[in-house]
Write a protein that holds these residues in place. Structure first.
Motif, PDB file in Angstrom:
ATOM      1  N   LEU A   4     -10.069  -4.647 -10.004  1.00  0.00           N
ATOM      2  CA  LEU A   4      -9.882  -5.896  -9.251  1.00  0.00           C
ATOM      3  C   LEU A   4      -8.416  -6.077  -8.865  1.00  0.00           C
ATOM      4  CD1 LEU A   4     -12.010  -8.798 -10.766  1.00  0.00           C
ATOM      5  CD2 LEU A   4     -12.123  -7.803  -8.492  1.00  0.00           C
ATOM      6  N   ALA A   5      -7.509  -5.783  -9.798  1.00  0.00           N
ATOM      7  CA  ALA A   5      -6.081  -5.929  -9.505  1.00  0.00           C
ATOM      8  C   ALA A   5      -5.678  -4.980  -8.380  1.00  0.00           C
ATOM      9  CB  ALA A   5      -5.253  -5.662 -10.751  1.00  0.00           C
ATOM     10  N   ASN A   6      -6.250  -3.787  -8.389  1.00  0.00           N
ATOM     11  CA  ASN A   6      -5.961  -2.842  -7.324  1.00  0.00           C
ATOM     12  C   ASN A   6      -6.530  -3.341  -5.993  1.00  0.00           C
ATOM     13  OD1 ASN A   6      -4.875  -0.118  -6.676  1.00  0.00           O
ATOM     14  ND2 ASN A   6      -6.985   0.271  -6.068  1.00  0.00           N
ATOM     15  N   LEU A   7      -7.713  -3.962  -6.038  1.00  0.00           N
ATOM     16  CA  LEU A   7      -8.282  -4.550  -4.808  1.00  0.00           C
ATOM     17  C   LEU A   7      -7.360  -5.632  -4.259  1.00  0.00           C
ATOM     18  CD1 LEU A   7     -12.150  -5.020  -5.169  1.00  0.00           C
ATOM     19  CD2 LEU A   7     -10.909  -3.504  -3.625  1.00  0.00           C
ATOM     20  N   LEU A   8      -6.736  -6.414  -5.154  1.00  0.00           N
ATOM     21  CA  LEU A   8      -5.809  -7.443  -4.703  1.00  0.00           C
ATOM     22  C   LEU A   8      -4.636  -6.809  -3.947  1.00  0.00           C
ATOM     23  CD1 LEU A   8      -4.929 -10.425  -4.737  1.00  0.00           C
ATOM     24  CD2 LEU A   8      -3.742  -9.979  -6.878  1.00  0.00           C
ATOM     25  N   LEU A   9      -4.112  -5.706  -4.512  1.00  0.00           N
ATOM     26  CA  LEU A   9      -3.025  -5.001  -3.832  1.00  0.00           C
ATOM     27  C   LEU A   9      -3.484  -4.503  -2.457  1.00  0.00           C
ATOM     28  CD1 LEU A   9      -0.266  -3.620  -3.708  1.00  0.00           C
ATOM     29  CD2 LEU A   9      -1.242  -1.698  -4.936  1.00  0.00           C
ATOM     30  N   LEU A  10      -4.677  -3.871  -2.428  1.00  0.00           N
ATOM     31  CA  LEU A  10      -5.168  -3.342  -1.154  1.00  0.00           C
ATOM     32  C   LEU A  10      -5.421  -4.458  -0.146  1.00  0.00           C
ATOM     33  CD1 LEU A  10      -7.654  -0.574  -2.354  1.00  0.00           C
ATOM     34  CD2 LEU A  10      -5.294  -0.329  -1.623  1.00  0.00           C
ATOM     35  N   ALA A  11      -5.892  -5.620  -0.638  1.00  0.00           N
ATOM     36  CA  ALA A  11      -6.120  -6.735   0.274  1.00  0.00           C
ATOM     37  C   ALA A  11      -4.805  -7.190   0.903  1.00  0.00           C
ATOM     38  CB  ALA A  11      -6.807  -7.885  -0.456  1.00  0.00           C
ATOM     39  N   CYS A  12      -3.734  -7.236   0.091  1.00  0.00           N
ATOM     40  CA  CYS A  12      -2.422  -7.620   0.645  1.00  0.00           C
ATOM     41  C   CYS A  12      -1.957  -6.597   1.679  1.00  0.00           C
ATOM     42  CB  CYS A  12      -1.384  -7.754  -0.471  1.00  0.00           C
ATOM     43  SG  CYS A  12      -1.675  -9.132  -1.579  1.00  0.00           S
ATOM     44  N   ASN A  34       2.954  -5.722 -10.371  1.00  0.00           N
ATOM     45  CA  ASN A  34       3.256  -6.225 -11.705  1.00  0.00           C
ATOM     46  C   ASN A  34       1.994  -6.410 -12.534  1.00  0.00           C
ATOM     47  OD1 ASN A  34       6.204  -7.111 -12.424  1.00  0.00           O
ATOM     48  ND2 ASN A  34       6.006  -7.372 -10.215  1.00  0.00           N
ATOM     49  N   VAL A  35       0.950  -6.990 -11.896  1.00  0.00           N
ATOM     50  CA  VAL A  35      -0.306  -7.215 -12.621  1.00  0.00           C
ATOM     51  C   VAL A  35      -0.875  -5.877 -13.097  1.00  0.00           C
ATOM     52  CG1 VAL A  35      -2.692  -7.981 -12.379  1.00  0.00           C
ATOM     53  CG2 VAL A  35      -0.846  -9.359 -11.421  1.00  0.00           C
ATOM     54  N   ILE A  36      -0.913  -4.892 -12.200  1.00  0.00           N
ATOM     55  CA  ILE A  36      -1.474  -3.587 -12.564  1.00  0.00           C
ATOM     56  C   ILE A  36      -0.704  -2.986 -13.739  1.00  0.00           C
ATOM     57  CG2 ILE A  36      -1.790  -1.207 -11.753  1.00  0.00           C
ATOM     58  CD1 ILE A  36      -2.338  -2.366  -8.953  1.00  0.00           C
ATOM     59  N   PRO A  41      -8.044   8.456 -12.812  1.00  0.00           N
ATOM     60  CA  PRO A  41      -8.442   7.484 -11.799  1.00  0.00           C
ATOM     61  C   PRO A  41      -8.503   8.096 -10.410  1.00  0.00           C
ATOM     62  CG  PRO A  41      -6.141   7.227 -12.305  1.00  0.00           C
ATOM     63  CD  PRO A  41      -6.605   8.427 -13.070  1.00  0.00           C
ATOM     64  N   GLY A  42      -8.958   9.372 -10.322  1.00  0.00           N
ATOM     65  CA  GLY A  42      -8.906  10.105  -9.058  1.00  0.00           C
ATOM     66  C   GLY A  42      -9.562   9.420  -7.881  1.00  0.00           C
ATOM     67  N   ARG A  43     -10.783   8.926  -8.071  1.00  0.00           N
ATOM     68  CA  ARG A  43     -11.453   8.387  -6.886  1.00  0.00           C
ATOM     69  C   ARG A  43     -10.860   7.042  -6.480  1.00  0.00           C
ATOM     70  NH1 ARG A  43     -17.940   7.589  -5.850  1.00  0.00           N
ATOM     71  NH2 ARG A  43     -17.721   7.017  -3.679  1.00  0.00           N
ATOM     72  N   LEU A  44     -10.321   6.282  -7.438  1.00  0.00           N
ATOM     73  CA  LEU A  44      -9.651   5.031  -7.089  1.00  0.00           C
ATOM     74  C   LEU A  44      -8.426   5.318  -6.227  1.00  0.00           C
ATOM     75  CD1 LEU A  44      -9.800   1.923  -7.764  1.00  0.00           C
ATOM     76  CD2 LEU A  44      -7.921   2.350  -9.291  1.00  0.00           C
ATOM     77  N   GLU A  45      -7.699   6.360  -6.609  1.00  0.00           N
ATOM     78  CA  GLU A  45      -6.551   6.783  -5.804  1.00  0.00           C
ATOM     79  C   GLU A  45      -6.983   7.176  -4.395  1.00  0.00           C
ATOM     80  OE1 GLU A  45      -2.893   9.018  -7.708  1.00  0.00           O
ATOM     81  OE2 GLU A  45      -4.776   9.871  -8.385  1.00  0.00           O
ATOM     82  N   ALA A  46      -8.081   7.949  -4.305  1.00  0.00           N
ATOM     83  CA  ALA A  46      -8.528   8.420  -2.991  1.00  0.00           C
ATOM     84  C   ALA A  46      -8.937   7.242  -2.109  1.00  0.00           C
ATOM     85  CB  ALA A  46      -9.691   9.391  -3.146  1.00  0.00           C
TER      86      ALA A  46
END
Lengths: 228, 228, 228, 228
Positions: B104-112, B151-153, B28-33
Motif C-alpha cells: 500500500l505504501a508503494n502504491l501511495l508513492l506510485l500514485a504521487c 519515508n513511510v516505506i 520483491p521482484g514483481r513489485l519492482e517490475a
C-alpha cells in the motif's frame, strides 16, 4: 564528497555507487528494463497523434487520404524509435556497470526519444512553407539529440571504465567512429531542413536504415583463432 | 485475524503473507517490475501535455517559443521522475520481503508519481500571478508526497524487519537522515511556492540533482577489511 | 480437433498446447509479464482523465477545488487497480501451466481492468442525480466483472489441473470462499448504486482494503510440522 | 559489407550481428520483452478512444447506449491484440536468434498492432453506409498486415536458420500452412468489407477465436515415443 569505503582503493570510483541502478549486481539490467519501457511507450503513443478529421459531407476515404501525412509521419517515427531501441540494446550489452552520471546521460536519451511524438505531429501538420522547415528542423534536432546522447554515454562509459573488459581495440574504434558519424549525419540532416525539409526527412530515414542494415562493427571480443 | 501457521513462531509476522508480492520467493521482484512500468509510463505520458497551439497567421517558430514553458516543465518533470525511479531502485535493493502494508505504501508513492503530469501541465499553463503560486504549490506538494512515501516505506520496512539483514548501522543512519532531509527540503520548496514560485521550482531541480549526484550513504554492508 | 501426441495419455489435455503462453516451460511467466504491463498502463492512464478546467475569471485554486471529484475518483481507481494487481500476482503464483482458455479468461480480466478508466471518469463527471447512479452502477459492474474473471480463472485452472500440485485443501477452500465472497460483495456493491451511489462507491473501497489487509487464506502448502 | 570473424565459416551469416537484440546470448529475450511492452500498451490505449458524449438533456444511460458501438469495437480489438500477443509468444519460443532484418520484420508487425486503435475508432464512429465499408476495410487490412508480418518473420527465420534446430517436419508444415491460411483468411475478411462490413468484422472475430481455440499444430519436437 568522496566517501572512503575501505583501506584499499576500489576497482572503480567509489562515489555515486548507491543510486547506481544495478552496479552492485554487475549489470545494468534494471536500467535497460526501464529504458525498454519508456521506448515501448513512446513508440506506441505515436498513434495518438494520428487524427482522421472528417469535414461536412466528406467521405471517410477522402479524410483518410488527407491524413496520409500523419500516417506517413507515424511510420517514419516508428522506424526511428525502433532502431534507436535496437541501438540502445546493442550498446548496453557492452556496459558492465552504471553510475549516476551515466544514469543522467541515459535520461537525456530517453527524454529525446519521448519528445519525438511532438515534432512528429508537427511535421504531419505542416507539410509546406516555412513552418514545414521549422517542424523538420525540430524533428532532425531531436534525432541529433539522441545521437548526441549516445556519444555522451559511450564516451563517459569508456572514461569511467564502465565498459566490459576485453573489448577488441578495432571494435572499439569502429564504434567510436560510428557514433561520431551518426551525430554528424543527423546534425547535417537537421540543418538541411532549412533548405529542403522533405529531403531532410528522407535522409533521416536513410540514415536509420543504413545504421541498422549497413556494416556492423568488427568483432567485439578477440576470441580464440579457432572456434571449435 | 491472525492465522496460525505452525507450532513455531515464524521469523516474521505470518499474517498478510498471501498477497505479498513475492515474499515467498524472498525478493520483491514483481513489485519492482510493476513500479518500473508505472514510472516508465508516467515519464513518457508527460509529452502528451505539451501542446503547440498556433494562432491565426502565427508562424510555427513563434508558437514553439510560446510553448517553451511547457517544454521546460516537461524537462523538469522528466528529470524528477527519472531520479525518483533511481531512488526507488536503490531502496528496493535493500528490501528482502514485501507485505501488504508495504504494498500500500508503494502504491501511495506510485500514485504521487502518476499524479505528477497534472501539476506539470498546470505550472506550464500558469507562469505568473497567484495561479502560478497555486500550481507550483501543488507541484511541490506532489514531490513532497513522494518524499513522504519514501519515508513511510523505509520506516515501515525497518520496523517489520523486511530489510536485508546485515546492513551497516552507519549506512542505516545515513539513509534515515537522507530521507528525512529529503522530506523537509521538498516541504520547504513547496511552501516557498507561496512567495517565489519560480525559485521554488528551481529548488526542486537542485534538490533532485543534489540527491542524485551528491554524497552517497556510507557503505551498506560491512565487508571484510581487506577486499582481495 | 484433438491431436494425438504419443502412445500414452499425457498428464493433461494435449490440445491447445501450442499457444499456451509458457506452458512448455512449466510456468506462466510471460502471461504474468504481459498482465503486469497492461495493469501498470491502465493505472497510469487514469491521470489523463483528470481535467482542471478554469472558467473565465476563476482562480486556479477554485478550479482545483471543482476538480476534487475527479482527483478523488483517480485515487479510488488507483487503489482498486493496485489491489487487483496484487491479487493477480498472488493467484498466478499458484498456477503452474496456462492453456488457451485460461489465456482468454485472463484477457477478460485485463479487459475489465483496462475498461476501468471510463467509468472512473463518469463517476467524476456525474456526482448527483440519476446519472450518478448510472455511473456508479457501471463502475461497480466493472469491478464485479474483475471479480467474476478471477472466479473463472480459479475454477477453470482447478478443473484442468493447471494449479501447482500439493496445495493444502484448507488453503484451497479458503481461496474458493474468498473469490465467491468477493464476487457476491462487488455485485451487491454494484446494485447498491441504484439506491445510494456514494455508499456503493465507499463499499468498493472498503472491500478492496478488506481483501488486501484482512485475513489471508490458510497456509498454501502443508510443510513439515517443524520449520528448522 | 561482410566482416570476416574468424578462419572458419560461422554457423550463420556473420553480418548484422551487432544490432541483433540478444543473438549473442542465444535467445531473443529482449526483443520479446520490447514487443510485449508495445502490445500491452496498444491494448490498453484502446480505452482512450471510447468516448461517452452526453447531449443536452440526455441521460447518461442513453449516452452509454449510444456509445455501445465504441464499447463493442473496444472489446473486439482487445481480443484481436490479445490473440496476436499469444501468437507472437508462441512463434518466438521457436526462434533461437534474431538478426537485423528479423528485427525490422518484427517492427512491421508492431507497427500494425500499434496502428489498430485508429481503425478501431473509425469502425465505432462509422456504423453504416460507405464510410462503414471504408472503416472495416482499413481494419481488416491492418489485421491482414499483422498476418503478413507473421508470414515474413516465419519464412525469413527459416531461410536464415534462426529457428531452433530439431523441429519436427510435420510441425513445421502445420505452422507454414497455418500462417498462409491466416493471411488468406484475413485478406478475404478485409475484402468482404466492401460488400458486408459487419459480416467482415464478425469474420475477423471468428478467425481469431478459431486460431486460438482450434487445433494446435502437431508436436513441435519429436520426443521419445514413450513419455514416462
Amino acid at each position: 564528497m568522496a566517501v572512503p569505503e575501505g583501506p584499499f582503493p576500489p576497482r572503480s570510483r567509489p562515489v555515486h555507487r548507491w543510486w547506481s541502478g544495478g552496479a552492485d549486481r554487475g549489470d545494468p539490467g534494471r536500467l535497460e528494463a526501464f529504458s525498454d519501457g519508456v521506448m515501448a511507450i513512446a513508440i506506441t503513443l505515436l498513434i495518438l497523434d494520428v487524427h482522421v478529421t472528417q469535414h461536412d459531407g466528406q467521405s471517410l476515404a477522402h479524410a483518410l487520404r488527407e491524413a496520409l501525412p500523419e500516417i506517413l509521419a507515424y511510420a517514419v517515427s516508428f522506424l526511428q524509435i525502433g532502431i534507436i531501441w535496437a541501438n540502445h540494446h546493442a550498446l548496453f550489452r557492452l556496459i558492465q556497470r552504471v553510475d549516476q552520471v551515466l544514469l543522467l546521460a541515459n535520461l537525456l536519451l530517453l527524454a529525446c526519444v519521448s519528445f519525438l511524438p511532438l515534432p512528429t505531429q508537427l511535421i504531419a501538420e505542416h507539410t509546406h512553407g516555412s513552418d514545414a522547415r521549422t517542424a523538420v528542423l525540430l524533428y532532425g534536432a531531436t534525432l541529433a539529440g539522441c545521437a548526441f546522447s549516445f556519444n555522451v554515454i559511450w564516451h563517459y562509459a569508456n572514461r569511467q571504465e564502465l565498459i566490459l573488459p576485453g573489448l577488441s581495440p578495432l571494435f572499439h574504434r569502429d564504434l567510436t567512429v560510428r557514433y561520431r558519424v551518426g551525430l554528424a549525419s543527423y546534425a547535417v540532416a537537421a540543418l538541411l531542413a532549412l533548405l529542403l525539409p522533405w529531403l531532410s526527412l528522407a535522409l533521416t530515414v536513410v540514415l536509420a536504415l543504413v545504421f541498422l542494415l549497413g556494416p556492423s562493427p568488427r568483432q567485439a571480443f578477440q576470441g580464440p583463432t579457432t572456434s571449435s
